[in-house]
Design a protein around this motif. Structure first.
Motif, mmCIF file in Angstrom:
data_model
loop_
_atom_site.group_PDB
_atom_site.id
_atom_site.type_symbol
_atom_site.label_atom_id
_atom_site.label_comp_id
_atom_site.label_asym_id
_atom_site.label_seq_id
_atom_site.Cartn_x
_atom_site.Cartn_y
_atom_site.Cartn_z
ATOM 1 N N ASP A 86 -22.493 28.962 -46.105
ATOM 2 C CA ASP A 86 -21.485 27.952 -46.365
ATOM 3 C C ASP A 86 -21.111 28.090 -47.846
ATOM 4 O OD1 ASP A 86 -23.486 26.650 -47.855
ATOM 5 O OD2 ASP A 86 -23.784 25.081 -46.367
ATOM 6 N N ILE A 87 -20.225 27.246 -48.338
ATOM 7 C CA ILE A 87 -19.760 27.412 -49.726
ATOM 8 C C ILE A 87 -20.824 27.062 -50.754
ATOM 9 C CG2 ILE A 87 -17.307 27.150 -49.182
ATOM 10 C CD1 ILE A 87 -17.541 24.231 -50.137
ATOM 11 N N TYR A 88 -21.915 26.451 -50.323
ATOM 12 C CA TYR A 88 -22.993 26.088 -51.240
ATOM 13 C C TYR A 88 -24.125 27.114 -51.248
ATOM 14 C CZ TYR A 88 -20.348 21.840 -50.846
ATOM 15 O OH TYR A 88 -19.313 20.949 -50.825
ATOM 16 N N GLY A 89 -23.975 28.181 -50.484
ATOM 17 C CA GLY A 89 -24.970 29.243 -50.461
ATOM 18 C C GLY A 89 -26.021 29.111 -49.382
ATOM 19 N N ASN A 90 -25.887 28.109 -48.511
ATOM 20 C CA ASN A 90 -26.844 27.949 -47.420
ATOM 21 C C ASN A 90 -26.607 29.031 -46.369
ATOM 22 O OD1 ASN A 90 -28.020 25.461 -48.408
ATOM 23 N ND2 ASN A 90 -26.066 24.530 -47.889
ATOM 24 N N PRO A 91 -27.617 29.851 -46.069
ATOM 25 C CA PRO A 91 -27.423 30.925 -45.087
ATOM 26 C C PRO A 91 -27.105 30.365 -43.711
ATOM 27 C CG PRO A 91 -29.583 31.082 -46.150
ATOM 28 C CD PRO A 91 -28.962 29.809 -46.606
ATOM 29 N N ARG A 92 -26.287 31.088 -42.974
ATOM 30 C CA ARG A 92 -25.926 30.712 -41.608
ATOM 31 C C ARG A 92 -26.332 31.838 -40.672
ATOM 32 N NH1 ARG A 92 -26.585 26.141 -42.648
ATOM 33 N NH2 ARG A 92 -25.022 24.940 -43.725
ATOM 34 N N ASN A 93 -26.936 31.463 -39.554
ATOM 35 C CA ASN A 93 -27.333 32.458 -38.551
ATOM 36 C C ASN A 93 -26.099 33.063 -37.909
ATOM 37 O OD1 ASN A 93 -30.198 32.151 -38.747
ATOM 38 N ND2 ASN A 93 -29.979 30.187 -37.715
ATOM 39 N N TYR A 94 -26.242 34.309 -37.511
ATOM 40 C CA TYR A 94 -25.142 35.002 -36.843
ATOM 41 C C TYR A 94 -25.711 36.046 -35.895
ATOM 42 C CZ TYR A 94 -25.990 38.922 -39.987
ATOM 43 O OH TYR A 94 -26.567 39.973 -40.654
ATOM 44 N N PHE A 111 -20.747 36.266 -33.867
ATOM 45 C CA PHE A 111 -20.780 34.823 -33.623
ATOM 46 C C PHE A 111 -21.567 34.183 -34.759
ATOM 47 C CE2 PHE A 111 -19.894 36.624 -29.549
ATOM 48 C CZ PHE A 111 -19.001 35.731 -28.980
ATOM 49 N N VAL A 112 -20.948 33.198 -35.419
ATOM 50 C CA VAL A 112 -21.564 32.500 -36.541
ATOM 51 C C VAL A 112 -21.942 31.099 -36.085
ATOM 52 C CG1 VAL A 112 -21.255 31.692 -38.908
ATOM 53 C CG2 VAL A 112 -20.144 33.817 -38.164
ATOM 54 N N LYS A 113 -23.182 30.704 -36.340
ATOM 55 C CA LYS A 113 -23.653 29.385 -35.928
ATOM 56 C C LYS A 113 -23.320 28.344 -36.995
ATOM 57 C CE LYS A 113 -27.750 27.027 -34.166
ATOM 58 N NZ LYS A 113 -29.158 27.235 -33.799
ATOM 59 N N VAL A 114 -22.725 27.248 -36.542
ATOM 60 C CA VAL A 114 -22.366 26.141 -37.424
ATOM 61 C C VAL A 114 -23.231 24.949 -37.032
ATOM 62 C CG1 VAL A 114 -20.502 24.593 -38.101
ATOM 63 C CG2 VAL A 114 -20.018 26.999 -37.656
ATOM 64 N N PRO A 115 -24.055 24.433 -37.954
ATOM 65 C CA PRO A 115 -24.956 23.327 -37.605
ATOM 66 C C PRO A 115 -24.215 22.072 -37.124
ATOM 67 C CG PRO A 115 -25.554 24.249 -39.729
ATOM 68 C CD PRO A 115 -24.258 24.885 -39.325
ATOM 69 N N TYR A 116 -23.091 21.739 -37.759
ATOM 70 C CA TYR A 116 -22.320 20.571 -37.348
ATOM 71 C C TYR A 116 -20.891 20.722 -37.861
ATOM 72 C CZ TYR A 116 -20.487 15.876 -36.912
ATOM 73 O OH TYR A 116 -19.711 14.807 -36.581
ATOM 74 N N LEU A 123 -14.201 23.700 -42.062
ATOM 75 C CA LEU A 123 -15.307 24.120 -42.915
ATOM 76 C C LEU A 123 -14.987 25.492 -43.483
ATOM 77 C CD1 LEU A 123 -18.376 23.295 -40.622
ATOM 78 C CD2 LEU A 123 -17.529 21.950 -42.547
ATOM 79 N N THR A 124 -15.308 25.697 -44.745
ATOM 80 C CA THR A 124 -15.130 27.001 -45.366
ATOM 81 C C THR A 124 -16.473 27.716 -45.389
ATOM 82 O OG1 THR A 124 -13.320 26.195 -46.734
ATOM 83 C CG2 THR A 124 -14.412 28.229 -47.452
ATOM 84 N N TYR A 125 -16.478 28.912 -44.865
ATOM 85 C CA TYR A 125 -17.666 29.757 -44.869
ATOM 86 C C TYR A 125 -17.330 31.046 -45.613
ATOM 87 C CZ TYR A 125 -20.674 27.138 -41.701
ATOM 88 O OH TYR A 125 -21.509 26.205 -41.161
ATOM 89 N N LEU A 126 -18.375 31.791 -45.972
ATOM 90 C CA LEU A 126 -18.178 33.066 -46.639
ATOM 91 C C LEU A 126 -18.926 34.162 -45.902
ATOM 92 C CD1 LEU A 126 -18.669 30.869 -49.338
ATOM 93 C CD2 LEU A 126 -17.441 32.820 -50.211
ATOM 94 N N VAL A 127 -18.319 35.329 -45.873
ATOM 95 C CA VAL A 127 -19.007 36.530 -45.414
ATOM 96 C C VAL A 127 -19.261 37.360 -46.670
ATOM 97 C CG1 VAL A 127 -16.825 37.734 -44.840
ATOM 98 C CG2 VAL A 127 -18.981 38.544 -43.879
#
Length: 192
Positions: A86-94, A111-116, A123-127
Motif C-alpha cells: 500500500d502507499i505506506y509500505g505495508n506488504p500485500r500478498n499476491y 491477483f493482489v489481496k486487499v485486506p479491506y 485505494l492506491t497500491y504500488l508495484v
C-alpha cells in the motif's frame, strides 16, 4: 459575530487536514529500483474484506491502463522481482496465476489481496520491481481463502478428497481427471 468565530476554526481544521502529505512507500533501500502506483476501486455493491483484484503486468513497454501495468523492461527476473505494497509500505500478498509470452516480453495475470476496501472507495497500491536476485513471493494460500496451483503435481490430502479411483494427471498447473465410474470424484476437502 459568534457564528464567524465558530466557522473560522472549522475551516482551518479542514484546510490542515487536506494539506497532510501522502508519502509513497520507497523500497529502493530493499533493492527495488522502480515503483508504479495503481488504483483499486471497490464495488458499488458494498465493502469487501480480504478480496483479490486481478492486475495484468507486462514486462515490456506500453501505455498503462486501469487493468494493465507496463514495467518498461526494468524487471531483472520477471515476475519474481515484483512486490506489492500500500502507499505506506505495508506488504500485500499476491499470486501470479499465469505468465505468457507476448511481443516485447512477457505478461502475467496477478491477483493482489486487499485486506479491506469500502463501498466504491479507491485505494492506491504500488508495484515494486527491478531487484537483482529477487525470488518470487507469490503465494496462492496467502492470497486466496482456498486454492491449489498444483505446483508439485500431486493432490494434497488436506486439500482434496478422492472418491473411488478416477484417472487424473497434471499439465501446466491444471488438474485433468476422468470419472471412470459413477461413484468416483475429486472434491475439495476445504469448506470455503
Amino acid at each position: 459575530m459568534r457564528l464567524s468565530l465558530l466557522i473560522a476554526p472549522l475551516i482551518l481544521i479542514s484546510v490542515c487536514l487536506m494539506m497532510v502529505p501522502v508519502v509513497h512507500a520507497d523500497l529502493s533501500g530493499y533493492g527495488y529500483s522502480y515503483s508504479k502506483s495503481f488504483t483499486i476501486t471497490g464495488s458499488s455493491d458494498g465493502a469487501a474484506t480480504d478480496h483479490t483484484f486481478p492486475i495484468r503486468l507486462h514486462s515490456g513497454t506500453g501505455s498503462d491502463t486501469v487493468t494493465d501495468i507496463y514495467l518498461n523492461n526494468h524487471c531483472t527476473n520477471f515476475p519474481a522481482d515484483i512486490r506489492f505494497t500500500d502507499i505506506y509500505g505495508n506488504p500485500r500478498n499476491y499470486y501470479v496465476q499465469t505468465v505468457l509470452s507476448e511481443t516485447g516480453g512477457y505478461k502475467a495475470l496477478v491477483f493482489v489481496k486487499v485486506p479491506y476496501i469500502g463501498q466504491s472507495a479507491s485505494l492506491t497500491y504500488l508495484v515494486h520491481y527491478g531487484k537483482t536476485g529477487a525470488t518470487s513471493a507469490s503465494s496462492i494460500s496467502n492470497t486466496f481463502k482456498w486454492g491449489d496451483d498444483f505446483t508439485y503435481n500431486y493432490l494434497d490430502a488436506d486439500t482434496w478428497t478422492i472418491r473411488g479411483d478416477p484417472s487424473y494427471d497434471f499439465s501446466n498447473g491444471i488438474l485433468h481427471y476422468t470419472q471412470n465410474a459413477a461413484n468416483q470424484a475429486i472434491e475439495s476437502a476445504v469448506e470455503v
